[in-house]
Design a protein around this motif. Sequence first.
Motif, PDB file in Angstrom:
ATOM      1  N   UNK A 397      45.154  60.792  42.384  1.00 23.06           N
ATOM      2  CA  UNK A 397      45.985  61.682  41.562  1.00 23.06           C
ATOM      3  C   UNK A 397      47.100  60.893  40.883  1.00 23.06           C
ATOM      4  N   UNK A 398      47.735  60.029  41.635  1.00 27.19           N
ATOM      5  CA  UNK A 398      48.817  59.221  41.050  1.00 27.19           C
ATOM      6  C   UNK A 398      48.265  58.226  40.034  1.00 27.19           C
ATOM      7  N   UNK A 399      47.067  57.740  40.297  1.00 29.16           N
ATOM      8  CA  UNK A 399      46.435  56.800  39.374  1.00 29.16           C
ATOM      9  C   UNK A 399      46.188  57.452  38.012  1.00 29.16           C
ATOM     10  N   UNK A 400      45.789  58.713  37.989  1.00 32.89           N
ATOM     11  CA  UNK A 400      45.568  59.437  36.733  1.00 32.89           C
ATOM     12  C   UNK A 400      46.877  59.586  35.969  1.00 32.89           C
ATOM     13  N   UNK A 401      47.946  59.959  36.666  1.00 31.73           N
ATOM     14  CA  UNK A 401      49.237  60.156  35.984  1.00 31.73           C
ATOM     15  C   UNK A 401      49.782  58.836  35.443  1.00 31.73           C
ATOM     16  N   UNK A 402      49.542  57.758  36.145  1.00 24.11           N
ATOM     17  CA  UNK A 402      50.003  56.460  35.681  1.00 24.11           C
ATOM     18  C   UNK A 402      49.268  56.045  34.411  1.00 24.11           C
ATOM     19  N   UNK A 403      47.982  56.438  34.307  1.00 26.91           N
ATOM     20  CA  UNK A 403      47.220  56.059  33.122  1.00 26.91           C
ATOM     21  C   UNK A 403      47.661  56.847  31.895  1.00 26.91           C
ATOM     22  N   UNK A 404      48.096  58.097  32.093  1.00 25.36           N
ATOM     23  CA  UNK A 404      48.589  58.939  30.993  1.00 25.36           C
ATOM     24  C   UNK A 404      49.852  59.655  31.491  1.00 25.36           C
ATOM     25  N   UNK A 405      51.016  59.070  31.275  1.00 24.78           N
ATOM     26  CA  UNK A 405      52.262  59.672  31.786  1.00 24.78           C
ATOM     27  C   UNK A 405      52.530  61.074  31.256  1.00 24.78           C
ATOM     28  N   UNK A 406      51.995  61.394  30.076  1.00 26.24           N
ATOM     29  CA  UNK A 406      52.244  62.737  29.527  1.00 26.24           C
ATOM     30  C   UNK A 406      51.624  63.844  30.380  1.00 26.24           C
ATOM     31  N   UNK A 407      50.757  63.464  31.277  1.00 19.43           N
ATOM     32  CA  UNK A 407      50.166  64.482  32.163  1.00 19.43           C
ATOM     33  C   UNK A 407      51.257  65.133  32.996  1.00 19.43           C
TER      34      UNK A 407
END
Length: 737
Positions: A397-407
Motif C-alpha cells: 500500500x505504501x509502495x503505491x502511494x510512493x509511486x504516485x503521491x497524488x493518491x
Amino acid sequence: MASAKYSRIDNNSNNNNNRRSSSSNYCSTITLVAFVGLCLVGIWMMTSSSVVPDQNGDDPAQEKKSQLQDQVTPVINDSNGCSNAPQFEDNPGDLPEDATKGDSNGSPAKDDSNGNLTTLENQENTEETKLVESKKDNEQSDSEGREKNNDSGENSGGQGDSEENLDDKKSDPEETKEKLDSNKNEKKSDSDDGEKKPDENSSETNGDKVDGQIEGKVDQNDNEEDKSSAEAKDDSQVKNQSLNEVFPSGAQSELLNETMSQIGSFSTQAVESKNEKETQLSSREYSWKLCNSTAGPDYIPCLDNWEAIRHLPSTKHYEHRERHCPEKPPTCLIPLPKGYKRPIEWPKSREKIWYYNVPHTKLAEFKGHQNWVKFTGEYLTFPGGGTQFKHGALHYIDFIEESVPDIAWGKRSRVILDVGCGVASFGGFLFDRNVLAMSFAPKDEHEAQVQFALERGIPAVSAVMGTKRLPYPGRVFDIVHCARGKLLLELNRVLRPGGFFVWSATPVYQKKPDDVEIWKAMVELTKAMCWELVNKTRKDAVNGVAVATFKKPTSNNCYEQRSKQEPQLCPESDDPNAAWNVPLQTCMHKVPVAVSERGSQWPLQWLARLEKSPYWLLSSQVGVYGKAAPEDFAADYEHWKRVVKSYINGMGINLSSVRNVMDMRAVYGGFAAALKDLNLWVMNVVPIDSPDTLPIIYERGLFGMYHDWCESFSTYPRSYDLLHADHLFSKIKKRFV
C-alpha cells in the motif's frame, strides 16, 4: 173522568216503563263499567307479569302476536258495538298516552276507555305497560300504514310513517306541546333514536272495519317483521327503540348515552373472541425447514440456482457466475456449519479466524505459497499476503502511494474498488490508512474467498463482471485496483473523473511472451480510452512486483480529438447511474464539465467530505424529506447522531463487538456517518425502489450498493454482525398490496 183515568193509567204506565228503562240502563251501565274494569285489570295483570322483551329487539313474531291478541280480544267483543280498536291504531308514537285524550278523531267511548286506562296506569305506576302497548300499537299502525302508503313503507321501513305523523301532531298542537314539555327528556331520546311514528289515517277507520281486519293485521305485522328482521338487527334505530321498551324513562337517558358510545366501558364478546383467536394464531410456532441445497451452510439463493444455470445458453462471459434468482424466494433456514463458534473480534480477526466457521482448505492448498491463507490447527491464518504482496499488504500500500503521491491515502483517496480481491487482505489493511475498499470476487473454484474476507471483518461481496453492469452508480470510486481487458470500460463508468486505476498484474513487470502481449494490448486500450499512464514502477525489492498507475481524464478534449472513435462514446440517452440488471455496453460516457454537475469537481478531503453537503446538491432541489436538499442532508445527519446515541445509551447496544454492519435502507448515509468514530464499517444499501441517493453516500466518503430486497443479497450466510432497517419492511409490504 175516563179521560183522566186513562191519562193516569197512561202516565203510570209511562212511569213504570221509564222506571224499567232506567233500571235497565243503569244495570247495563254497571255491567259495562264492570266489564271494562275487569278487562283493564286483566290487561294490567297480563302486561305487568309479562316477560321483559330482549334489548336487541329480536322478539319472536309469534310471541308478539299472542300478546296483542290477548289484549285486543276483550275489547272488540264489547256488546255495545263501540270498538276500542282505534286505540291500537292511533298510536301516540313518542308522546305519552295522556297526550292523546283530546284527539278529535276518537269516539267518546274510546276517550273514556283511554282515560280509564291512563288513570289506572298512573295509579299503579306501570310505565312499562305503556311502553309495551306503545310498541305493539306502533307495529299495528305501521302495518296498516304500509297498506295505505306502500311507497313510504317499502322505501324506508318507518320513515314514511314519521312524515305522516307530522300531520297527526298538527291536529292538536297546544295539547301536544304541553305533553311534549312534560316529557321532554323522554321525547328527546326517542326523537334522536328515530323511533317509528304511527299512521294518522288509521284513526279514521270505523269500528266495524277494524273489528274485521285486526286479526289479519296481526298476521301481516308478523310477516312484515319477519321480512325486515335481517335489516333490523343491524339498524341502530331498532336497537334504541328496544332499549326504550325495556327501561323506564328515569334511567333511559343515561342508558341511551351508553348506547351512543356503542359499548361504554365494556368490551364485546365478538371483539374479545377475535382478539383471543389472533393471539392464539400469533403464538403458534412456525415450523421452519432447513434449506435443501448442495451448497449446504454456504447457500446463496441467487448464486446457487443450479436449475437456472443448467439452462443458460452460454457461459463464456461468466453468465453462470452472475445472479440467477429463483422465481419463488426460498423460505427456509440455512444451517450452521458443524462446530461453528462466535467469530473472533476485530482486529485479531484480520489475522486469523475459526476453521469450523469457514471449513474450506482448497484455497489454502491452491494459494498457500502466496501467503493468502494457511490452515493451522483450529484456525485459518492470513499472513497478509496476496499475489502482488507475498510479504505483507501494508508495504504494498505504501509502495503505491510512493509511486504516485497524488493518491494520498485517506485524504484525497477515500473509497476504492478492489476487483478480483482474493481474500481481501489489500482492503483489510487499507483501514489503517483511513480508506474504505469495496472488494468483490466471484463465487468460483477459488472456494469461499469472499467468505474468508467477511469472516475476517473486511467488506466484500460476491460478484463478477460478466454481461451486466456492477450494482454501483457511475463516477463514484476514487481508485480502482486490479482488473484487465475490455472490462475496463465498465471500470471507466464507475471511476471518478481524475481518479486512478492501479494495476499490478504480472504483465506489468514480467517479460514472458504472453505477458508482453497483454501489456501491449493494455497500453493501446488505455490510450484509446484517454487514460494517462502516470507511472510504471520498477520491481519492488520486497514483494518483487511493479505497479502501473493510470488516470482518467477530467475533460472531453481527448475524446473529441481521437483519430479513431473506438471505443465509441455512449449516446446522451445512456444513463451511467443505471446499474440494476443493465447489460454492459462497449462505450464510454462523457465527462461532466458543468460546474454544478456531479463529477466535475473532486470531493473535499476526508473527513470534511463526510459532514458537508456535496457541492452539486442545490437548494433548488427538494430532498427526500421535503426540505431543500442541503437542509435535508444536514437534518438527516443530526437526526442519526441523536438516534445512534440512544441506541448506545438507551438501548444498551454494545457496538464494541460489532464489526460488519449493513444499513438495509440508507438514505443519505446518515446512520453510517454517525458511526464514524467506531471501529466498524457499514454497507449502505439503497433499495431499487427508493430515491437514488447512493451517489451522495459515495460523495461523503462512504460506500454501498443497489439491491432489490425481494431477492437474496449477494453475500454468504452469517456475514453481518448488525442489520439496521429503518422503514424498510413497510415499504416492501406496499409493493405487494
